[in-house]
Write a protein that holds these residues in place. Structure first.
Motif, PDB file in Angstrom:
ATOM      1  N   VAL A 209      37.885  32.005  44.130  1.00  9.46           N
ATOM      2  CA  VAL A 209      37.583  32.665  44.203  1.00  9.46           C
ATOM      3  C   VAL A 209      39.003  33.699  43.365  1.00  9.46           C
ATOM      4  O   VAL A 209      40.573  32.595  43.029  1.00  9.46           O
ATOM      5  N   THR A 210      38.513  34.793  43.337  1.00  7.23           N
ATOM      6  CA  THR A 210      39.778  35.338  41.567  1.00  7.23           C
ATOM      7  C   THR A 210      40.167  36.531  41.867  1.00  7.23           C
ATOM      8  O   THR A 210      41.108  37.079  41.306  1.00  7.23           O
ATOM      9  N   ASN A 211      39.997  36.498  43.358  1.00  9.21           N
ATOM     10  CA  ASN A 211      40.743  38.623  43.997  1.00  9.21           C
ATOM     11  C   ASN A 211      39.597  38.672  45.531  1.00  9.21           C
ATOM     12  O   ASN A 211      39.374  38.135  46.039  1.00  9.21           O
ATOM     13  N   GLU A 212      41.058  39.412  45.663  1.00  6.93           N
ATOM     14  CA  GLU A 212      40.128  39.778  47.843  1.00  6.93           C
ATOM     15  C   GLU A 212      38.921  39.890  46.845  1.00  6.93           C
ATOM     16  O   GLU A 212      38.497  39.947  48.324  1.00  6.93           O
ATOM     17  N   GLU A 213      38.211  40.848  46.693  1.00 12.13           N
ATOM     18  CA  GLU A 213      36.893  41.535  46.713  1.00 12.13           C
ATOM     19  C   GLU A 213      36.117  40.317  46.832  1.00 12.13           C
ATOM     20  O   GLU A 213      35.071  40.381  47.703  1.00 12.13           O
ATOM     21  N   GLU A 214      36.253  39.236  45.965  1.00 16.02           N
ATOM     22  CA  GLU A 214      35.210  38.221  45.586  1.00 16.02           C
ATOM     23  C   GLU A 214      35.044  37.302  47.125  1.00 16.02           C
ATOM     24  O   GLU A 214      34.683  36.719  47.550  1.00 16.02           O
ATOM     25  N   ALA A 215      36.460  36.979  47.238  1.00 15.36           N
ATOM     26  CA  ALA A 215      36.947  36.893  48.799  1.00 15.36           C
ATOM     27  C   ALA A 215      35.855  37.264  49.738  1.00 15.36           C
ATOM     28  O   ALA A 215      35.543  36.755  51.155  1.00 15.36           O
TER      29      ALA A 215
END
Length: 345
Positions: A209-215
């Motif tokens: 994952v590249t950012n919190e939203e994706e996580a």
């Protein structure tokens, strides 16, 4: 290492400030830019920065409103307001939103260096809570297990919203958040399996994952999948939603089937399905559908009795030029050239 976001509608100011920050000598992990307050707020929601540099006068959302909304989110971001002398009084209104540093235009290397030092000191003094107690973790997992086992979708969604709001307040780095969500997922699967009625084996993958939203999207999708899987098992109709989606796409390659339509057919929320599909296939819905269309087109091109214009319609392209352009993008050659390579004239 600091993460920084610059919000300014003037490209030259953005680039100049970006360069001065990079030359400040402070360790910078990432440095993003936004053209206005609305863009900046969206980026903050996707991945929280340590420091925010914002201009006062910007279109769509000005700096004052951005500061107000950042304060409401309670994200513990150090904010630096960039303003001209004429805007200084206006900029002082940001004090009520926790802004403690200003940069007055024209910006110099000396002032940026001084502000970066202050920010680094404030950041070092901050002692955020970056862990979740075992008791709190067990409470979340127990509540999630109960909501899923009882098939109470509203309760599960409410729990997800509450957990996300609470965890966001812990000021975690992306890897810490990923580890926590992975641990919650693992414990939840374990508790459901202890019931020894159905077996739940799918693991939550968050390494890339590249950012919190994706996580968060992947985590929420995994819980929704557990919910749907249990629901289907109890009906005796267990199906893999991604495989079911693939079959549906395959049967309707000649049609302009949307992600929303497929998600509705298999009984999943569109945003959850989108994340789930990408996680399973490593492609977006559109990328997968396009690839399958091109693969089918190649098979049809190998059959001499098919006209190329007919093939474009068979694989869902009413616009023939669009088909040839897409085919070349994926294969490197035009459909006619591909057919010639096969010895078909």
């Amino acid at each position: 290492m600091f993460t920084i976001l610059i919000a300014d509608d003037e490209p030259m100011i953005r680039k100049g400030l970006q360069k001065l920050i990079q030359q400040s000598g402070q360790p910078v992990a990432s440095l993003r830019t936004a053209e206005n307050g609305a863009d900046a707020l969206q980026q903050i929601r996707e991945e929280r920065p340590d420091f925010l540099f914002t201009d006062i006068r910007m279109p769509k959302m000005d700096g004052l409103e951005l500061c107000r909304q950042v304060a409401e989110l309670e994200l513990d971001i150090h904010v630096v307001v960039v303003s001209g002398y004429n805007d200084f009084e206006y900029a002082q209104k940001c004090l009520s939103y926790g802004v403690k540093e200003y940069l007055l235009k024209p910006i110099s290397k000396k002032t940026v260096d001084a502000v970066m030092v202050k920010l680094a000191i404030m950041h070092a003094k901050r002692q955020p809570q970056t862990f979740v107690s075992v008791q709190r973790l067990e409470t979340w997992v127990a509540n999630a297990e109960e909501a899923i086992w009882s098939l109470k979708h509203d309760a599960l969604q409410e729990l997800l919203n509450q957990a996300r709001s609470e965890i966001n307040g812990y000021r975690m780095r992306l890897h810490q958040l990923s580890e926590l969500l992975g641990e919650i997922s693992e414990l939840l699967n374990r508790r459901l399996n202890i019931r020894d009625i159905f077996s739940f084996t799918k693991r939550l993958e968050l390494q890339d994952v590249t950012n919190e939203e994706e996580a968060w999207s992947r985590f929420e999708a995994s819980l929704q999948l557990l919910f749907q899987e249990l629901k289907q098992r109890r009906k005796g109709k267990l199906k893999d939603p991604v495989e079911e989606a693939k079959h549906y796409i395959e049967d309707h390659l000649a049609e302009e089937v949307s992600l929303e339509e497929v998600a509705e057919r298999i009984g999943l929320n569109a945003s959850y399905f989108s994340q789930l599909f990408k996680q399973a296939t490593k492609e977006t819905f559109v990328q997968y559908r396009t690839r399958r269309r091109i693969e089918k087109a190649k098979k049809l091109l190998a059959q001499p009795h098919y006209r190329i214009t007919d093939i474009s319609g068979e694989v869902g392209y009413a616009d023939h030029p669009h088909f040839t352009k897409t085919f070349k993008k994926y294969t490197g050659v035009l459909p006619s050239e591909y057919r010639s390579q096969l010895g078909i004239e």
